[in-house]
Design a protein around this motif. Structure first.
Motif, PDB file in Angstrom:
ATOM      1  N   VAL A 120      -6.129   0.959   1.249  1.00  0.00           N
ATOM      2  CA  VAL A 120      -4.757   1.394   0.971  1.00  0.00           C
ATOM      3  C   VAL A 120      -4.321   2.446   1.993  1.00  0.00           C
ATOM      4  CG1 VAL A 120      -3.235   2.478  -0.713  1.00  0.00           C
ATOM      5  CG2 VAL A 120      -4.963   0.875  -1.486  1.00  0.00           C
ATOM      6  N   ALA A 171       0.833  -1.200   0.000  1.00  0.00           N
ATOM      7  CA  ALA A 171       0.000   0.000   0.000  1.00  0.00           C
ATOM      8  C   ALA A 171       0.867   1.249   0.000  1.00  0.00           C
ATOM      9  CB  ALA A 171      -0.930  -0.011   1.208  1.00  0.00           C
ATOM     10  N   SER A 211      -5.448  20.208  -8.006  1.00  0.00           N
ATOM     11  CA  SER A 211      -6.310  19.221  -8.650  1.00  0.00           C
ATOM     12  C   SER A 211      -6.257  19.297 -10.167  1.00  0.00           C
ATOM     13  CB  SER A 211      -7.743  19.329  -8.119  1.00  0.00           C
ATOM     14  OG  SER A 211      -8.370  20.465  -8.627  1.00  0.00           O
ATOM     15  N   ILE A 239      -0.760  18.386  -4.197  1.00  0.00           N
ATOM     16  CA  ILE A 239      -0.739  18.610  -5.644  1.00  0.00           C
ATOM     17  C   ILE A 239      -2.071  19.217  -6.090  1.00  0.00           C
ATOM     18  CG2 ILE A 239      -0.603  17.456  -7.878  1.00  0.00           C
ATOM     19  CD1 ILE A 239       1.267  15.439  -6.567  1.00  0.00           C
ATOM     20  N   TRP A 273       2.622   6.436  -6.987  1.00  0.00           N
ATOM     21  CA  TRP A 273       1.735   7.428  -7.597  1.00  0.00           C
ATOM     22  C   TRP A 273       2.381   8.804  -7.586  1.00  0.00           C
ATOM     23  CZ3 TRP A 273      -3.178   4.991  -5.160  1.00  0.00           C
ATOM     24  CH2 TRP A 273      -3.808   4.192  -6.107  1.00  0.00           C
ATOM     25  N   LEU A 274       2.945   9.158  -6.438  1.00  0.00           N
ATOM     26  CA  LEU A 274       3.597  10.463  -6.341  1.00  0.00           C
ATOM     27  C   LEU A 274       4.747  10.538  -7.346  1.00  0.00           C
ATOM     28  CD1 LEU A 274       3.785  13.143  -4.737  1.00  0.00           C
ATOM     29  CD2 LEU A 274       5.546  12.054  -3.364  1.00  0.00           C
ATOM     30  N   ILE A 297       3.620  10.948   1.368  1.00  0.00           N
ATOM     31  CA  ILE A 297       2.213  10.608   1.171  1.00  0.00           C
ATOM     32  C   ILE A 297       1.350  11.864   1.322  1.00  0.00           C
ATOM     33  CG2 ILE A 297       0.263   9.289   2.103  1.00  0.00           C
ATOM     34  CD1 ILE A 297       2.170   7.447   0.779  1.00  0.00           C
ATOM     35  N   LEU A 331      -6.564   9.451  -0.789  1.00  0.00           N
ATOM     36  CA  LEU A 331      -5.680   8.570  -0.015  1.00  0.00           C
ATOM     37  C   LEU A 331      -4.939   9.305   1.114  1.00  0.00           C
ATOM     38  CD1 LEU A 331      -4.001   5.965   0.433  1.00  0.00           C
ATOM     39  CD2 LEU A 331      -2.513   6.738  -1.402  1.00  0.00           C
ATOM     40  N   LEU A 380       3.571   5.850  -2.842  1.00  0.00           N
ATOM     41  CA  LEU A 380       4.797   6.527  -3.271  1.00  0.00           C
ATOM     42  C   LEU A 380       4.964   6.476  -4.781  1.00  0.00           C
ATOM     43  CD1 LEU A 380       7.232   5.361  -0.469  1.00  0.00           C
ATOM     44  CD2 LEU A 380       6.038   7.532  -0.698  1.00  0.00           C
ATOM     45  N   ILE A 419      -6.646   8.318  -5.600  1.00  0.00           N
ATOM     46  CA  ILE A 419      -5.301   8.821  -5.307  1.00  0.00           C
ATOM     47  C   ILE A 419      -5.400  10.130  -4.529  1.00  0.00           C
ATOM     48  CG2 ILE A 419      -3.107   9.527  -6.313  1.00  0.00           C
ATOM     49  CD1 ILE A 419      -3.858   7.920  -8.777  1.00  0.00           C
ATOM     50  N   VAL A 473       4.079  24.675  -4.993  1.00  0.00           N
ATOM     51  CA  VAL A 473       3.137  24.221  -3.978  1.00  0.00           C
ATOM     52  C   VAL A 473       3.766  23.170  -3.071  1.00  0.00           C
ATOM     53  CG1 VAL A 473       1.010  22.919  -3.681  1.00  0.00           C
ATOM     54  CG2 VAL A 473       1.076  24.808  -5.290  1.00  0.00           C
ATOM     55  N   LEU A 474       4.507  22.242  -3.675  1.00  0.00           N
ATOM     56  CA  LEU A 474       5.119  21.192  -2.868  1.00  0.00           C
ATOM     57  C   LEU A 474       6.202  21.774  -1.955  1.00  0.00           C
ATOM     58  CD1 LEU A 474       5.288  18.062  -5.177  1.00  0.00           C
ATOM     59  CD2 LEU A 474       3.532  18.813  -3.595  1.00  0.00           C
ATOM     60  N   TYR A 499      -3.760  16.807 -11.269  1.00  0.00           N
ATOM     61  CA  TYR A 499      -4.326  15.450 -11.296  1.00  0.00           C
ATOM     62  C   TYR A 499      -5.138  15.246 -12.565  1.00  0.00           C
ATOM     63  CZ  TYR A 499      -3.114  14.003  -6.576  1.00  0.00           C
ATOM     64  OH  TYR A 499      -2.433  13.619  -5.467  1.00  0.00           O
ATOM     65  N   LEU A 523       0.917  14.169  -1.637  1.00  0.00           N
ATOM     66  CA  LEU A 523      -0.116  13.822  -2.627  1.00  0.00           C
ATOM     67  C   LEU A 523      -1.330  14.736  -2.458  1.00  0.00           C
ATOM     68  CD1 LEU A 523      -0.249   9.934  -2.757  1.00  0.00           C
ATOM     69  CD2 LEU A 523       0.214  11.443  -4.671  1.00  0.00           C
ATOM     70  N   ILE A 530     -11.301   1.819  -2.906  1.00  0.00           N
ATOM     71  CA  ILE A 530      -9.879   1.626  -3.187  1.00  0.00           C
ATOM     72  C   ILE A 530      -9.022   2.331  -2.130  1.00  0.00           C
ATOM     73  CG2 ILE A 530      -8.015   2.056  -4.842  1.00  0.00           C
ATOM     74  CD1 ILE A 530     -10.191   2.032  -7.032  1.00  0.00           C
ATOM     75  N   THR A 547       3.404  23.046  -9.425  1.00  0.00           N
ATOM     76  CA  THR A 547       3.511  21.903  -8.526  1.00  0.00           C
ATOM     77  C   THR A 547       4.746  22.039  -7.642  1.00  0.00           C
ATOM     78  OG1 THR A 547       2.504  20.578 -10.246  1.00  0.00           O
ATOM     79  CG2 THR A 547       3.486  19.399  -8.414  1.00  0.00           C
ATOM     80  N   LEU A 557     -10.497   6.279  -9.998  1.00  0.00           N
ATOM     81  CA  LEU A 557      -9.117   5.980  -9.628  1.00  0.00           C
ATOM     82  C   LEU A 557      -8.352   7.266  -9.312  1.00  0.00           C
ATOM     83  CD1 LEU A 557      -7.434   3.533  -9.187  1.00  0.00           C
ATOM     84  CD2 LEU A 557      -6.504   3.776 -11.470  1.00  0.00           C
TER      85      LEU A 557
END
Lengths: 281, 343, 345
Positions: B119, A22, B151, B149, A29-30, B143, B209, A27, B206, A264-265, B154, B146, B115, A261, B202
């Motif tokens: 997770v 999981a 939208s 970010i 996905w990121l 995590i 999550l 990770l 993400i 923001v990050l 995405y 995520l 989902i 991005t 999906l």
């Protein structure tokens, strides 16, 4: 007995593996998102992006200077309006009205606002500001962003103030400090790092918002520092360019997406590191 | 704990006044105290009005939405909720119904939660129980990033990267796997589509999550270490401790966290708009295009007028009410847990 | 840091920032803001860029959609609105608006069928309508075969792609389908958003193109400029006169030449399915809306100057981007309309 033990170990092992999987999934996905942003966005990165205006179609050079400036201007103004308001409300909830019925209501309403779909906030500002004042403007965009900032800051300010031990306040009061100074000099000071973290997180949240700006600040093809008029900004520019047939525009959209991005990050990371330092002390 | 000083800071002032010595200093002191008093009052009312401002904000939003939605309410009444047709072009009166967007909103949110919940909780278990301490912060932060970010990113990523992959690889596999099977065959019916409810779900999964992980971590932290240690001491495995001690103890909070994530999933706009296909028709398959309330507003609002636009605002109001109830339930549950942890 | 100070600094900084920006920028107050249709967005922004270089006056055009453009000009939040779906004379009168066509463009059908190249497949109006109605379900349907005896058509289901967002492009497309198919007119009709019988909705031109490009055996519709720039596979179409045509500037202009602008009140001419051997069947004008008695005369004057300039010097730029300039005779009429109906003083 052994068989039971083995089966327990097996189950435990498989659950552990699932937990690892999981985390890996999250990770990955990121990593995937960052990878596609970099692989598509880096190619367009150059000084032109920061110095030139958004180009008309069919030309091969151009940048995002006006959009970047507009985003920075509207985000800062939005935070400058929203953050003090949010802090004051947060102070009320934590310090004055901690056990009032009214605070319960405000707290609940604030949580609703926190998750209100941002497009609805855009519609609200359009109807309440853009229509009566007779035009799209950077101010309207900043106001829409401020509406999003307020609940985030209210919540973090309150949470952080609640972490300040009451003995501190009582000690200050015992020395004869008036209530407002107890709050400003003692409680808010103790919670400072956390409150700033909240403001930074709110800034990060609004910097990438698209939906509330669509109907408020609109966008602008040219360099414009007049916040009383339609103003360019990164998210809306990306939204328009990414759907276009022109290679230059699509490249700029990806580059803009990468920039926003990263910004923001970075804000997120700074905020969290700041927040973590506080808790470790 | 529950000491309540009056807003004006009364006791402090009174004692000071009584003990003040007579003479020139008294006047000075009185004026200092008066200015304190004024400062106190001002600050109190300043914060109080800011708190009221938050209420006004919500009030303003609701009033605005309500006035915008009124024409559609008059035109369609309650029937709006279960009409499945969406024909904005009809003259003189378009036929509009919210069933399609409501179905899409609930379905995508449901799949996303199905989902993201396991997770997200899995990640939280990993972070609290399995992860080496040095890695805990960097992984936890990654995590949480995520959630940071924007939208629209995405949306772009979902459209250009995720959707082609799903359409060309994942969907055909599922379709051929379940072909001919009753029920499942309909749910996973072809043809594969670039824009579909499943792809949107999906992307949503993400996005929610990190919220679930964050709350699960927080509520896991409320479990008294003694409980866990006792269970470990009895020889329980990690999973057994989680299953029999931690999760039962935090159940209410976990559900609250999931609901909070659900609130997010219901209202997400830009990302979904990119990949869902904005089709109002209800088709049993998750691989078919659909729409959600927020996607419908984002797609059609600019080109709408009259009753059509009013109906879109009414959809917005419905979404607001829906999220309101979900969030209210989530908050109540989290508060119950807080009370237990505090008491 | 003292929090008292922090509050004050934040407030002061915010206010100063905003006020400062407001003052600094009074200099370019003549800049014009317009909003509306997405269809002419590329050419308007190209013109605006050239105009700014020549005169120093900026025209900020934002593509927020035709419906929004109409709303904005009604609400007087912009100097002009732009729409692909023209208003009728009653609507114009009601809001005190003046309408004229500024430039024209064309739509093409794009497909993704294995082995078929651009311009090879021939379709006619009724067949396209039947595909969009869901009546023709596969590429080897008799109706398509009859039009394309030489092509090797697969026995595969057609994926129909359309716009998911309300759009002027959809208005033109559905208007064409209503012209050529009575059944379409009855079941779906024409509008910027309609009740689609079948199909996948994609966002914007990019979405439609992306979908058709990625999905085998699909069909969609986009602006010609888009199909050309993105090298998509388009089809030939059979027009009102029964002739098979390729999409070219010449066939678009032929369709435009047939229109009788002078007689239409508010220039409300829709160019789909025009008569004439060389007329491309899906051509459309895109319209500008302004108040007959504008509140801000300076802005209105500046906007009119811009449009006059675009009629004079913008033709080449329009053709470069695959738009069709308005014929000179029509431009003359439009200028008369301005003089007669718009009070600029």
């Amino acid at each position: 007995m052994n068989a039971l033990y083995a089966s327990r170990r097996r189950r435990d092992f498989s659950i552990r593996v699932l937990c690892y999987a999981a985390t890996a999934l999250g990770l990955i996905w990121l990593a995937l998102i960052l990878f596609s942003l970099f692989s598509n966005g880096v190619a367009g990165l150059s000084w032109d992006v920061f110095t030139k205006m958004t180009p008309p179609p069919g030309t091969t050079d151009g940048g995002l200077a006006n959009a970047i400036f507009g985003s920075v201007a509207m985000t800062s103004l939005g935070v400058a309006i929203g953050a003090p308001l949010g802090m004051l409300a947060g102070v009320y909830l934590a310090e004055y009205g901690r056990y009032e019925k009214l605070s319960d209501v405000v707290r609940f309403i604030n949580d609703i606002l926190l998750s209100a779909p941002s497009i609805i906030i855009g519609l609200f500002v359009y109807m309440a500001v853009v229509k009566p004042t007779g035009g799209f403007s950077g101010y309207a965009g900043a106001l829409a962003l401020a509406v999003i900032v307020v609940p985030v800051v209210v919540r973090t300010t309150e949470d952080m103030l609640l972490l300040v031990p009451n003995t501190l306040r009582e000690a200050a009061s015992a020395l004869g400090l008036p209530r407002s100074l107890v709050i400003k000099r003692i409680a808010l000071r103790a919670a400072r790092a956390g409150v700033i973290t909240g403001v930074l997180l709110a800034t990060a949240r609004v910097a990438g918002e698209t939906a509330p700006l669509l109907f408020t600040s609109l966008s602008n093809q040219f360099w414009s520092v007049n916040m009383g008029k339609a103003m360019a900004n990164l998210p809306v520019t990306i939204n328009a360019f990414v759907q276009s047939p022109y290679e230059t525009w699509r490249q700029l959209a990806w580059t803009g997406a990468l920039l926003i991005t990263l910004a923001v990050l970075t804000l997120n990371i700074v905020a969290r590191v700041l927040g973590a330092e506080r808790t470790q002390k | 704990m529950k000491s309540r000083l009056s807003p004006e800071g009364g006791p402090v002032t009174d004692i000071a006044m009584k003990q003040a010595p007579l003479g020139a200093e008294t006047a000075q002191r009185a004026s200092a105290l008066a200015s304190f008093k004024l400062g106190d009052r001002t600050f109190y009312w300043l914060t109080r009005s800011a708190a009221m401002g938050v209420l006004l904000l919500l009030g303003g939003i609701i009033v605005t939405l309500f006035s915008g939605a009124w024409p559609a309410m008059q035109a369609y009444g309650l029937e709006f909720l279960w009409t499945s047709r969406w024909a904005p072009q009809l003259e003189p009166q378009p036929i509009l119904g919210a069933l399609g967007p409501i179905y899409g909103t609930l379905l995508t949110a449901f799949i996303a939660m199905a989902i993201a919940t396991p997770v997200g909780i899995g990640v939280a278990i990993f972070l609290t129980e399995l992860c080496p301490v040095t890695l805990r912060r960097p992984i936890g932060m990654a995590i949480e990033l995520l959630a940071g970010i924007p939208s629209i990113i995405y949306g772009m990523w979902g459209f250009f990267v995720l959707a082609p992959f799903l359409t060309n690889h994942f969907q055909p596999a599922m379709i051929s796997l379940f072909e001919g099977v009753p029920v499942l065959g309909t749910i996973f019916a072809g043809p594969p589509s670039y824009l579909s409810l499943f792809n949107a779900s999906l992307v949503l999964a993400i996005m929610v999550l990190p919220f679930i992980t964050a709350i699960a971590r927080d509520v896991f932290a409320t479990v008294p270490p003694m409980l866990k240690e006792s269970a470990y001491g009895l020889g329980c495995t990690t999973w057994e401790v989680m299953k029999n001690v931690v999760i039962p103890y935090t159940r209410v909070g976990l559900i609250g966290g999931v609901m909070l994530g659900l609130g997010r999933a219901l209202g997400e706009t830009m990302a979904v708009t990119f990949v869902i296909g904005n089709s109002f028709r209800i088709n049993g398959s998750v691989f078919a295009p659909g729409t959600t309330i927020s996607a419908a507003i984002a797609s059609e609002f600019a080109e709408s007028d009259g009753v059509h636009q009013s109906a879109l605002i009414l959809l917005g109001l419905l979404l607001f009410v829906l999220t309101f109830f979900v969030l209210a339930a989530a908050r109540l549950m989290l508060r119950r847990l807080e009370r237990r942890a505090g008491g | 840091m003292n929090f008292n100070k922090f509050f004050r600094t934040a407030l002061v900084a915010g206010a100063a920032f905003g006020a400062g920006l407001g003052v600094v920028s009074q200099a370019n107050a003549l800049d014009i803001t317009g909003a509306g249709a997405t269809f002419p967005f590329p050419i308007y922004s190209k013109w605006a860029d050239a105009y700014k270089k020549e005169t120093g006056i900026g025209l900020n055009y934002q593509s927020i959609g035709s419906g929004a453009g109409i709303k904005q000009i009604q609400a007087k939040t912009v100097a002009f609105g732009a729409t692909d779906a023209p208003l009728n004379i009653d609507q114009l009168k009601k809001d005190g608006l003046v309408q004229w066509p500024q430039v024209m463009g064309a739509l093409v059908a794009i497909i993704n069928v294995d082995g078929v190249k651009s311009g090879e497949m021939v379709l006619d109006g009724p067949t396209v309508a039947d595909i969009y109605l869901g009546k023709i379900k596969t590429w080897d349907d008799a109706a398509i075969k009859k039009l394309n005896p030489k092509l090797n058509l697969p026995k595969a289901a057609i994926t129909v792609v359309r716009r998911s967002d309300g759009s002027g492009t959809t208005f033109v497309w559905t208007n064409y389908l209503s012209e050529v198919s009575a059944e379409w007119k009855a079941k779906a009709g024409s509008g910027t958003a309609v009740e689609w019988p079948v199909g996948v909705g994609a966002r914007g031109n990019e979405g439609v193109a992306g979908n058709v490009g990625q999905t085998m055996n699909s069909i969609g519709y986009v602006e010609y400029a888009y199909a050309k720039q993105s090298k998509l596979t388009y089809t030939a179409l059979i027009n009102n006169a029964g002739k098979t045509l390729q999409p070219t500037i010449a066939t678009f202009q032929a369709a435009a030449a047939n229109a009788d602008w002078a007689k239409a009140p508010g220039y409300r001419v829709i160019l789909t399915n025009q008569p004439g051997d060389q007329s491309w069947p899906i051509t459309a004008g895109t319209f500008i809306l302004m108040h007959a008695n504008p509140a801000d005369k300076a802005q209105a004057n500046a906007a009119l100057k811009f449009f006059a300039w675009a009629f004079e010097k913008g033709d080449k730029m329009a053709e470069d981007l695959d738009y069709i300039p308005m014929p000179d005779s029509v431009v003359k009429l439009i200028k008369q309309t301005w003089d007669k109906e718009i009070q600029t003083k």
